[in-house]
Write a protein that holds these residues in place. Structure first.
Motif, PDB file in Angstrom:
ATOM      1  N   TYR A   1       0.770  -1.160   0.137  1.00 56.60           N
ATOM      2  CA  TYR A   1       0.003   0.177   0.191  1.00 56.60           C
ATOM      3  C   TYR A   1       0.610   1.311   0.000  1.00 56.60           C
ATOM      4  CZ  TYR A   1      -2.958   3.917   2.458  1.00 56.60           C
ATOM      5  OH  TYR A   1      -3.532   4.770   2.222  1.00 56.60           O
ATOM      6  N   LYS A   2       1.533   1.400   0.721  1.00 57.66           N
ATOM      7  CA  LYS A   2       2.595   2.786   0.936  1.00 57.66           C
ATOM      8  C   LYS A   2       3.515   2.510  -0.534  1.00 57.66           C
ATOM      9  CE  LYS A   2       3.328   2.459   6.195  1.00 57.66           C
ATOM     10  NZ  LYS A   2       4.165   2.231   6.547  1.00 57.66           N
ATOM     11  N   MET A   3       3.489   1.040  -1.035  1.00 60.36           N
ATOM     12  CA  MET A   3       4.685   1.920  -2.274  1.00 60.36           C
ATOM     13  C   MET A   3       3.877   2.215  -3.399  1.00 60.36           C
ATOM     14  SD  MET A   3       7.590   0.751  -3.554  1.00 60.36           S
ATOM     15  CE  MET A   3       7.712   2.393  -4.510  1.00 60.36           C
ATOM     16  N   CYS A   4       2.668   1.475  -2.954  1.00 60.98           N
ATOM     17  CA  CYS A   4       1.608   1.738  -4.450  1.00 60.98           C
ATOM     18  C   CYS A   4       1.813   3.083  -4.227  1.00 60.98           C
ATOM     19  CB  CYS A   4      -0.044   1.163  -4.694  1.00 60.98           C
ATOM     20  SG  CYS A   4       0.603  -0.671  -5.240  1.00 60.98           S
ATOM     21  N   LYS A   5       1.464   3.490  -3.177  1.00 59.25           N
ATOM     22  CA  LYS A   5       0.941   5.236  -2.344  1.00 59.25           C
ATOM     23  C   LYS A   5       2.201   6.459  -3.503  1.00 59.25           C
ATOM     24  CE  LYS A   5      -0.418   8.438   0.873  1.00 59.25           C
ATOM     25  NZ  LYS A   5      -1.047   8.226   1.856  1.00 59.25           N
ATOM     26  N   TRP A   6       3.164   5.941  -2.282  1.00 61.60           N
ATOM     27  CA  TRP A   6       4.335   6.399  -3.254  1.00 61.60           C
ATOM     28  C   TRP A   6       4.738   6.767  -4.898  1.00 61.60           C
ATOM     29  CZ3 TRP A   6       9.383   6.092  -5.286  1.00 61.60           C
ATOM     30  CH2 TRP A   6       9.693   7.248  -6.073  1.00 61.60           C
ATOM     31  N   LEU A   7       3.735   5.301  -5.598  1.00 61.20           N
ATOM     32  CA  LEU A   7       3.647   5.836  -7.342  1.00 61.20           C
ATOM     33  C   LEU A   7       3.334   6.642  -7.540  1.00 61.20           C
ATOM     34  CD1 LEU A   7       5.090   1.670  -7.661  1.00 61.20           C
ATOM     35  CD2 LEU A   7       6.736   4.057  -8.046  1.00 61.20           C
ATOM     36  N   LEU A   8       2.242   7.104  -6.849  1.00 59.59           N
ATOM     37  CA  LEU A   8       1.207   6.992  -7.149  1.00 59.59           C
ATOM     38  C   LEU A   8       1.453   8.880  -6.833  1.00 59.59           C
ATOM     39  CD1 LEU A   8      -1.925   6.035  -6.253  1.00 59.59           C
ATOM     40  CD2 LEU A   8      -1.382   5.991  -8.443  1.00 59.59           C
ATOM     41  N   SER A   9       2.807   9.277  -5.804  1.00 63.88           N
ATOM     42  CA  SER A   9       2.428  10.754  -5.953  1.00 63.88           C
ATOM     43  C   SER A   9       3.536  11.520  -6.512  1.00 63.88           C
ATOM     44  CB  SER A   9       3.341  10.819  -4.085  1.00 63.88           C
ATOM     45  OG  SER A   9       4.078  10.100  -4.261  1.00 63.88           O
ATOM     46  N   LEU A  10       4.333  10.614  -7.643  1.00 62.14           N
ATOM     47  CA  LEU A  10       5.468  10.917  -9.090  1.00 62.14           C
ATOM     48  C   LEU A  10       4.229  12.064  -9.747  1.00 62.14           C
ATOM     49  CD1 LEU A  10       7.086   8.035  -9.467  1.00 62.14           C
ATOM     50  CD2 LEU A  10       7.973   9.621  -8.444  1.00 62.14           C
TER      51      LEU A  10
ATOM     52  N   SER B   1       4.110  16.238 -11.705  1.00 63.18           N
ATOM     53  CA  SER B   1       5.150  16.946 -11.773  1.00 63.18           C
ATOM     54  C   SER B   1       5.865  18.204 -10.824  1.00 63.18           C
ATOM     55  CB  SER B   1       4.394  18.009 -12.876  1.00 63.18           C
ATOM     56  OG  SER B   1       3.052  18.775 -12.187  1.00 63.18           O
ATOM     57  N   GLN B   2       5.226  18.071  -9.968  1.00 61.94           N
ATOM     58  CA  GLN B   2       5.091  18.365  -8.508  1.00 61.94           C
ATOM     59  C   GLN B   2       6.250  18.569  -7.623  1.00 61.94           C
ATOM     60  OE1 GLN B   2       4.086  21.750  -8.750  1.00 61.94           O
ATOM     61  NE2 GLN B   2       3.234  21.786 -10.649  1.00 61.94           N
ATOM     62  N   GLY B   3       6.659  17.219  -7.926  1.00 64.73           N
ATOM     63  CA  GLY B   3       8.023  16.208  -6.915  1.00 64.73           C
ATOM     64  C   GLY B   3       7.280  15.752  -5.889  1.00 64.73           C
ATOM     65  N   SER B   4       6.004  15.792  -4.987  1.00 63.39           N
ATOM     66  CA  SER B   4       6.011  15.495  -4.477  1.00 63.39           C
ATOM     67  C   SER B   4       5.816  14.327  -3.703  1.00 63.39           C
ATOM     68  CB  SER B   4       3.577  15.033  -4.798  1.00 63.39           C
ATOM     69  OG  SER B   4       2.687  16.284  -5.363  1.00 63.39           O
ATOM     70  N   HIS B   5       6.471  13.121  -4.163  1.00 57.19           N
ATOM     71  CA  HIS B   5       6.890  11.949  -3.680  1.00 57.19           C
ATOM     72  C   HIS B   5       8.026  11.698  -2.656  1.00 57.19           C
ATOM     73  CE1 HIS B   5       9.428  12.821  -7.244  1.00 57.19           C
ATOM     74  NE2 HIS B   5      10.719  12.126  -6.366  1.00 57.19           N
ATOM     75  N   MET B   6       8.751  13.433  -2.857  1.00 53.45           N
ATOM     76  CA  MET B   6       9.867  14.001  -1.549  1.00 53.45           C
ATOM     77  C   MET B   6       9.158  13.939  -0.532  1.00 53.45           C
ATOM     78  SD  MET B   6      12.728  13.856  -3.996  1.00 53.45           S
ATOM     79  CE  MET B   6      13.465  14.096  -2.988  1.00 53.45           C
ATOM     80  N   GLU B   7       7.562  14.076  -0.505  1.00 56.45           N
ATOM     81  CA  GLU B   7       7.485  14.889   0.848  1.00 56.45           C
ATOM     82  C   GLU B   7       7.452  13.412   1.875  1.00 56.45           C
ATOM     83  OE1 GLU B   7       4.248  16.858   0.298  1.00 56.45           O
ATOM     84  OE2 GLU B   7       5.088  18.835  -1.186  1.00 56.45           O
ATOM     85  N   SER B   8       7.871  12.452   0.846  1.00 59.26           N
ATOM     86  CA  SER B   8       6.698  11.025   1.675  1.00 59.26           C
ATOM     87  C   SER B   8       8.503  10.722   2.847  1.00 59.26           C
ATOM     88  CB  SER B   8       6.569   9.766   0.596  1.00 59.26           C
ATOM     89  OG  SER B   8       6.800   8.264   1.138  1.00 59.26           O
ATOM     90  N   ASP B   9       7.567  10.002   3.449  1.00 65.12           N
ATOM     91  CA  ASP B   9       8.938   9.209   4.705  1.00 65.12           C
ATOM     92  C   ASP B   9       9.789   8.188   4.062  1.00 65.12           C
ATOM     93  OD1 ASP B   9       7.875  10.984   6.203  1.00 65.12           O
ATOM     94  OD2 ASP B   9       6.498  10.003   7.739  1.00 65.12           O
ATOM     95  N   LEU B  10       9.138   7.586   3.332  1.00 66.11           N
ATOM     96  CA  LEU B  10       9.385   6.594   2.464  1.00 66.11           C
ATOM     97  C   LEU B  10      11.300   6.907   1.601  1.00 66.11           C
ATOM     98  CD1 LEU B  10       6.590   4.552   0.643  1.00 66.11           C
ATOM     99  CD2 LEU B  10       8.196   4.570   3.192  1.00 66.11           C
ATOM    100  N   THR B  11      10.918   8.183   1.140  1.00 66.22           N
ATOM    101  CA  THR B  11      12.153   8.820   0.751  1.00 66.22           C
ATOM    102  C   THR B  11      13.387   8.906   1.015  1.00 66.22           C
ATOM    103  OG1 THR B  11      10.773   9.224  -1.181  1.00 66.22           O
ATOM    104  CG2 THR B  11      12.645  10.333  -1.929  1.00 66.22           C
ATOM    105  N   GLU B  12      14.496   8.222   1.351  1.00 66.04           N
ATOM    106  CA  GLU B  12      16.075   8.324   1.674  1.00 66.04           C
ATOM    107  C   GLU B  12      16.999   9.563   0.348  1.00 66.04           C
ATOM    108  OE1 GLU B  12      19.335   6.333   3.639  1.00 66.04           O
ATOM    109  OE2 GLU B  12      17.564   5.410   3.657  1.00 66.04           O
ATOM    110  N   VAL B  13      16.825  11.153   0.567  1.00 64.66           N
ATOM    111  CA  VAL B  13      17.990  10.891  -0.389  1.00 64.66           C
ATOM    112  C   VAL B  13      19.533  11.746   0.196  1.00 64.66           C
ATOM    113  CG1 VAL B  13      17.583  13.597  -1.469  1.00 64.66           C
ATOM    114  CG2 VAL B  13      15.847  13.076  -1.278  1.00 64.66           C
ATOM    115  N   ILE B  14      19.922  11.440  -0.930  1.00 68.67           N
ATOM    116  CA  ILE B  14      21.585  11.349  -0.344  1.00 68.67           C
ATOM    117  C   ILE B  14      22.270  12.599  -1.282  1.00 68.67           C
ATOM    118  CG2 ILE B  14      24.292   9.899  -0.665  1.00 68.67           C
ATOM    119  CD1 ILE B  14      22.246   7.136   0.389  1.00 68.67           C
ATOM    120  N   GLU B  15      22.860  13.078  -1.425  1.00 69.22           N
ATOM    121  CA  GLU B  15      23.163  13.989  -2.149  1.00 69.22           C
ATOM    122  C   GLU B  15      24.804  13.454  -2.800  1.00 69.22           C
ATOM    123  OE1 GLU B  15      23.060  18.474  -0.779  1.00 69.22           O
ATOM    124  OE2 GLU B  15      21.279  18.648  -1.718  1.00 69.22           O
TER     125      GLU B  15
END
Length: 508
Positions: free
Chosen positions: A427-436, A438-452
């Motif tokens: 459920y969480k993964m499908c919800k994340w995919l649906l958040s992809l 043009s505004q980058g909403s998936h970046m607000e998810s707790d699932l997204t780990e970002v590394i620079e």
């Protein structure tokens, strides 16, 4: 009188039907079929050819009394404009040929911000020049218009007419690239008096093969009308040349989206504060203004590659590659296959190492260790089961997905999005995919780990996925990459340029 380098304006002559017919014949003869299936435009934009033939006859006369005097000749000034639509023009009245636009008052409101302006549209002007034997005033007017328009090749110290090599992939995406070239790209390049040679790709890696043997001294840039795959091919052809660094420095890159994803085209327009469409992309190319674009260098066990967009492994790579069977559906294929893989939820064991961002970065990039050697102690290593690994260099992975809002064309960094398997539900993964979106909403998810980072290495510890580089499958197994800062010039405007003027670039 002004030569074909008048990128904003045309000053031509008309006097009778015979001359018009001759001009049409000259244009029809300008496309010459070559043996390799390409078309080369030998005399594009040469609207003065009929006039030049008359002048040759004139100077060939021995008796000045025989000089012809055409009292019917008329000089025409054409100004090609592509302004942004004003918000006041958006109303139901436009559907009926009406408009809610009102003329400006003596005390107009503050200018509308660029972000609120609508798409560009053609709004050309045509004027008949007052008859005169002295064209000094007309020449001054043309130069002034070109200066205000900020045409790149006209602002140079020594003005030259550019020549570009145009790749068109008629089979990409929904097969619209040829139509885009015929209806938008070719006419606008003619209006800007930019010479170009056309290469219609006929098979996979055609652009790569063509770039390997290309005489780059003939061109100022390459234009791609198609998807990100054709850009990838062209860059790999450059990489295989012995003079690759010099070619990247010399050639400018222009992109007009005509494929399935069109991530680079969207990223350039996004950073240039332009709406997404082939007309806007072509407009940026005709303007001739450029900015830097970061590239990256990737190495596998046996090969090396140049990249410009994204690298993906696990779910994103599986969606992109396995959905090729639904290519006829265009971008919809990603949604359908994403729903399937979101329910399946397969994970992969990997070792990910990366070089964190340092305060003092090398302008030429970092040095990568040999792939068989361990990473230096300054690198950070992660070992885990992952569902998604997505590395971005630009803001958009496609025209509809802002994969990395914090990325820019010349940030000098990778942005890695990582989703781990532990504690993840379907459920969480499908919800994340649906958040992809043009505004980058998936970046607000707790699932997204970002590394620079400035460089990274991936070592798969299980099999089943792909090394997907810019939408193309490359050699499987360990892979590592580093940023090549400001490696090439592209047609566009970066965030480092002043975009505060709402009317900047509002006309052609």
């Amino acid at each position: 009188l002004f030569g074909p380098s008048d990128a904003l304006t045309h000053v031509g002559f008309r006097n009778d039907k015979a001359r018009k017919v001759q001009a049409d014949e000259d244009v029809n003869q300008s496309l010459i079929d070559k043996n390799d299936g390409t078309k080369e435009e030998e005399s594009k934009c040469d609207i003065f050819k009929p006039l030049g033939q008359d002048m040759e006859k004139l100077f060939a006369l021995d008796n000045t009394n025989e000089i012809p005097f055409d009292t019917q000749a008329t000089a025409i000034l054409n100004i090609y404009c592509y302004p942004r639509q004003h918000p006041s023009l958006k109303s139901w009245g436009n559907w009926f040929g009406l408009s809610s636009f009102k003329p400006t008052t003596p005390n107009p409101n503050p200018p509308t911000p660029v972000d609120n302006m609508g798409p560009r549209y053609a709004h050309h002007r045509r004027f008949e020049v007052v008859k005169s034997e002295d064209f000094a005033d007309s020449r001054t007017l043309v130069r002034a218009i070109r200066e205000v328009a900020q045409l790149g090749h006209c602002l140079a110290e020594q003005e030259v007419t550019p020549r570009y090599l145009v790749f068109v992939n008629p089979a990409g995406g929904q097969k619209k690239a040829k139509s885009i070239y015929d209806s938008i790209v070719e006419p606008m390049l003619e209006q800007a008096c930019v010479y170009h040679d056309l290469v219609m790709t006929t098979h996979a890696r055609h652009a790569e093969e063509y770039m390997i043997d290309l005489n780059v001294d003939r061109y100022n840039g390459i234009i791609v009308v198609g998807g990100d795959g054709v850009i990838h091919e062209a860059l790999q052809g450059i990489r295989k040349r012995p003079d690759a660094p010099a070619v990247l420095k010399k050639l400018k890159l222009g992109v007009v989206g005509g494929g399935s994803s069109n991530g680079l085209a969207k990223s350039i327009l996004h950073e240039s504060k332009e709406l997404y469409s082939p007309l806007e992309s072509t407009f940026m190319i005709c303007k001739g203004q450029t900015c830097s674009l970061d590239l990256s260098e990737y190495k596998t066990r046996d090969n090396s590659y140049i990249s410009f967009l994204t690298f993906s492994y696990a779910m994103i790579a599986d969606i992109d590659i396995d959905s090729e069977v639904l290519r006829c559906l265009g971008g919809l294929r990603f949604d359908l296959w994403g729903a399937y893989l979101g329910i399946r939820l397969h994970s992969y064991a990997v070792r990910l190492s990366y070089l964190p961002v340092s305060k003092e970065r090398n302008a030429d990039g970092v040095e990568l260790p040999a792939l068989e050697d361990p990473v230096p102690s300054s690198w950070t290593t992660i070992e885990d089961d992952i569902v998604l690994l997505w590395v971005s260099q630009v803001s958009h992975a496609s025209a509809t997905i802002m994969s990395s809002p914090s990325s820019s064309l010349q940030s000098g960094l990778f942005h890695i999005k990582l989703i781990r398997r532990k504690g993840l539900s379907r459920y969480k993964m499908c919800k994340w995919l649906l958040s992809l979106d043009s505004q980058g909403s998936h970046m607000e998810s707790d699932l997204t780990e970002v590394i620079e980072c400035e460089a990274w290495r991936l070592e798969p510890m299980s099999e089943g996925s792909y090394n997907n580089l810019d939408g193309e499958v490359v050699q499987s197994g360990p892979i590592q990459g580093k940023v090549l800062p400001s490696a090439i010039q592209i047609f566009g405007r970066s965030t480092l340029q002043d975009l505060s003027n709402p009317h900047l670039g509002s006309t052609s």
